[in-house]
Design a protein around this motif. Structure first.
Motif, PDB file in Angstrom:
ATOM      1  N   ASP A  98     -11.273  12.570  -2.775  1.00  0.00           N
ATOM      2  CA  ASP A  98     -10.079  12.420  -3.619  1.00  0.00           C
ATOM      3  C   ASP A  98      -9.451  11.056  -3.375  1.00  0.00           C
ATOM      4  OD1 ASP A  98     -10.458  14.940  -4.522  1.00  0.00           O
ATOM      5  OD2 ASP A  98      -8.572  15.765  -3.775  1.00  0.00           O
ATOM      6  N   ARG A  99      -9.317  10.259  -4.424  1.00  0.00           N
ATOM      7  CA  ARG A  99      -8.661   8.958  -4.257  1.00  0.00           C
ATOM      8  C   ARG A  99      -7.193   9.109  -3.870  1.00  0.00           C
ATOM      9  NH1 ARG A  99     -10.152   4.055  -5.632  1.00  0.00           N
ATOM     10  NH2 ARG A  99      -8.484   3.685  -4.170  1.00  0.00           N
ATOM     11  N   THR A 100      -6.572  10.246  -4.220  1.00  0.00           N
ATOM     12  CA  THR A 100      -5.174  10.427  -3.847  1.00  0.00           C
ATOM     13  C   THR A 100      -4.990  10.491  -2.332  1.00  0.00           C
ATOM     14  OG1 THR A 100      -5.571  12.769  -4.295  1.00  0.00           O
ATOM     15  CG2 THR A 100      -4.314  11.551  -5.934  1.00  0.00           C
ATOM     16  N   LEU A 101      -6.080  10.686  -1.593  1.00  0.00           N
ATOM     17  CA  LEU A 101      -5.984  10.652  -0.139  1.00  0.00           C
ATOM     18  C   LEU A 101      -5.894   9.224   0.388  1.00  0.00           C
ATOM     19  CD1 LEU A 101      -8.628  13.392   0.751  1.00  0.00           C
ATOM     20  CD2 LEU A 101      -6.134  13.602   0.721  1.00  0.00           C
ATOM     21  N   ASP A 102      -6.116   8.242  -0.492  1.00  0.00           N
ATOM     22  CA  ASP A 102      -6.080   6.850  -0.065  1.00  0.00           C
ATOM     23  C   ASP A 102      -5.048   6.056  -0.864  1.00  0.00           C
ATOM     24  OD1 ASP A 102      -6.823   4.595   1.407  1.00  0.00           O
ATOM     25  OD2 ASP A 102      -8.202   3.942  -0.163  1.00  0.00           O
ATOM     26  N   LEU A 103      -4.006   6.723  -1.339  1.00  0.00           N
ATOM     27  CA  LEU A 103      -2.979   5.993  -2.085  1.00  0.00           C
ATOM     28  C   LEU A 103      -2.259   4.971  -1.209  1.00  0.00           C
ATOM     29  CD1 LEU A 103      -1.464   8.794  -4.330  1.00  0.00           C
ATOM     30  CD2 LEU A 103      -2.601   6.724  -5.095  1.00  0.00           C
ATOM     31  N   ALA A 104      -2.187   5.249   0.102  1.00  0.00           N
ATOM     32  CA  ALA A 104      -1.541   4.285   1.000  1.00  0.00           C
ATOM     33  C   ALA A 104      -2.245   2.941   0.941  1.00  0.00           C
ATOM     34  CB  ALA A 104      -1.536   4.811   2.430  1.00  0.00           C
ATOM     35  N   GLY A 105      -3.578   2.965   0.754  1.00  0.00           N
ATOM     36  CA  GLY A 105      -4.316   1.705   0.664  1.00  0.00           C
ATOM     37  C   GLY A 105      -3.962   0.923  -0.577  1.00  0.00           C
ATOM     38  N   ALA A 106      -3.673   1.637  -1.676  1.00  0.00           N
ATOM     39  CA  ALA A 106      -3.386   0.953  -2.938  1.00  0.00           C
ATOM     40  C   ALA A 106      -1.959   0.422  -3.016  1.00  0.00           C
ATOM     41  CB  ALA A 106      -3.633   1.907  -4.105  1.00  0.00           C
ATOM     42  N   VAL A 107      -1.020   1.092  -2.346  1.00  0.00           N
ATOM     43  CA  VAL A 107       0.386   0.682  -2.479  1.00  0.00           C
ATOM     44  C   VAL A 107       0.905  -0.064  -1.250  1.00  0.00           C
ATOM     45  CG1 VAL A 107       0.933   2.563  -4.056  1.00  0.00           C
ATOM     46  CG2 VAL A 107       1.232   2.907  -1.604  1.00  0.00           C
ATOM     47  N   GLY A 108       0.104  -0.111  -0.173  1.00  0.00           N
ATOM     48  CA  GLY A 108       0.561  -0.781   1.042  1.00  0.00           C
ATOM     49  C   GLY A 108       0.510  -2.300   0.912  1.00  0.00           C
ATOM     50  N   HIS A 109       1.278  -2.972   1.783  1.00  0.00           N
ATOM     51  CA  HIS A 109       1.303  -4.444   1.814  1.00  0.00           C
ATOM     52  C   HIS A 109       0.676  -4.865   3.131  1.00  0.00           C
ATOM     53  CE1 HIS A 109       4.184  -3.277  -1.191  1.00  0.00           C
ATOM     54  NE2 HIS A 109       4.155  -4.488  -1.669  1.00  0.00           N
ATOM     55  N   HIS A 110      -0.613  -5.227   3.043  1.00  0.00           N
ATOM     56  CA  HIS A 110      -1.429  -5.267   4.250  1.00  0.00           C
ATOM     57  C   HIS A 110      -1.446  -6.646   4.899  1.00  0.00           C
ATOM     58  CE1 HIS A 110      -2.682  -1.372   2.860  1.00  0.00           C
ATOM     59  NE2 HIS A 110      -2.967  -1.909   1.707  1.00  0.00           N
ATOM     60  N   GLY A 111      -0.712  -6.725   5.998  1.00  0.00           N
ATOM     61  CA  GLY A 111      -0.847  -7.882   6.865  1.00  0.00           C
ATOM     62  C   GLY A 111      -0.442  -9.212   6.264  1.00  0.00           C
ATOM     63  N   ASP A 112      -1.143 -10.228   6.704  1.00  0.00           N
ATOM     64  CA  ASP A 112      -0.703 -11.601   6.518  1.00  0.00           C
ATOM     65  C   ASP A 112      -1.755 -12.354   5.724  1.00  0.00           C
ATOM     66  OD1 ASP A 112       0.914 -13.749   6.840  1.00  0.00           O
ATOM     67  OD2 ASP A 112       0.242 -14.235   8.858  1.00  0.00           O
TER      68      ASP A 112
END
Length: 345
Positions: A98-112
């Motif tokens: 389920d892609r909904t299990l990885d929504l944090a990856g799509a909406v997160g602001h990752h690092g520098d």
């Protein structure tokens, strides 16, 4: 399904499961799903069976997530698929996630990462999904305060014929922002030196103003412009990103997400929502540094994605109700709702 309560836009992707007393996720079939989603699942199962038939596969299915279990179960019980598995000779493992299990990856602001910031804050190049418009006015004698000036054709990030630009873009993707910006300065200085432009190399921190002053040296030299046009577009993209107001908000997002990850283990979801509530401000109350309605939705998706299992109860119901009430008021007070908000409402 607590996040679905706050974010109905996700309901089409992963519908809420029956409440207490109903079947568990592993036992849910197509029955509880909306008719449109049932039809989509059946169509997907038919397409997968046709693909596996063409490849002569006898699959073993694994599923991660509630909707994935439904699809895997449908494929397992699909009559043509059962017949195929009896005769197929090639074995394969198929994993549904389920892609909904990885929504944090799509909406997160990752690092520098400078490349991610450039792609996020600059406007999209018309007709393209993965490239951006770079304002080229700074390389001309045109003087305008209009940031949307469209007299000059925009630049972009794709520079396949410029080795220096390609190398710089690799740096933007692979190095930390501070190092990537220093690479931009180094490439500019080398290009200016090759063209015998009167550049003065300065040490220390690289600023957008410093990069702009280097770019100005190329402005009145058509040959230098032509030779290094790809590189100049990438450096201009850097300058415009570093000066963009959304960049400081990006850093605020990142700080909030890191703080959330530190506190989520110690705090229950109601207390996290209560900390989030004062941040929700209506249009007339917001300053340029405050979050917009779209920003709130992104943060909520992130919060519910990283928190894991949520204990339901009266305290959570009250906290969610207050957040929803504040969010609805903020959305209703928007004088010009964005396309995303219009779609949701």
């Amino acid at each position: 399904s607590a996040e679905l309560c706050l974010l109905p836009a996700l309901a089409g992707l992963l519908p809420p499961l029956p409440g207490p007393g109903g079947p568990g996720p592993a036992e849910v079939g197509l029955g509880p799903l909306p008719a449109e989603l049932r039809a989509a699942v059946r169509a997907l199962v038919g397409d997968l069976d046709a693909l596996f038939t063409a490849l002569g596969l006898r699959e073993e299915s694994f599923a991660v997530g509630a909707l994935s279990r439904v699809i895997a179960a449908e494929l397992a019980s699909y009559a043509p698929a059962r017949n195929r598995r009896r005769t197929a000779t090639n074995k394969a493992s198929v994993v549904f996630v389920d892609r909904t299990l990885d929504l944090a990856g799509a909406v997160g602001h990752h690092g520098d990462n400078l490349a991610e910031k450039i792609l996020s804050v600059l406007p999209k190049l018309p007709g393209h999904k993965t490239d951006v418009m770079v304002n080229m006015v700074e390389l001309t004698a045109l003087r305008t305060t209009d940031e949307t000036c469209n007299i000059i054709a925009p630049g972009c990030l794709a520079q396949p014929n410029d080795p220096a630009a390609k190398a710089l873009w690799e740096s933007f993707m692979n190095l930390k922002q501070k190092e990537a910006v220093m690479e931009a300065r180094r490439h500019l200085v080398e290009a200016a030196s090759r063209e015998n432009l009167p550049i003065k190399m300065s040490m220390g921190e690289v600023t957008p103003e410093q990069l702009s002053s280097y770019i100005q040296l190329f402005r009145n030299n058509l040959k230098a412009l032509e030779n290094h046009c790809g590189l100049l577009q990438l450096v201009l993209a850097t300058v415009q990103t570093l000066k963009h107001p959304q960049t400081s908000k990006w850093d605020n997002f990142l700080a909030f997400e890191r703080l959330l990850l530190q506190t989520i283990g110690e705090s229950e979801m109601p207390s996290v929502l209560n900390q989030f509530l004062p941040m929700i401000k209506s249009y007339n109350e917001r300053t340029k540094d405050d979050y917009t309605c779209e920003d709130f939705l992104v943060l909520l998706v992130y919060m519910y994605s990283v928190v894991g299992e949520i204990k339901s109860g009266k305290e959570l119901d009250i906290a969610e109700k207050e957040v929803k009430k504040a969010l609805v008021k903020a959305i209703c007070d928007e004088p010009e709702p964005s396309p995303v908000l219009q779609k949701i409402t």
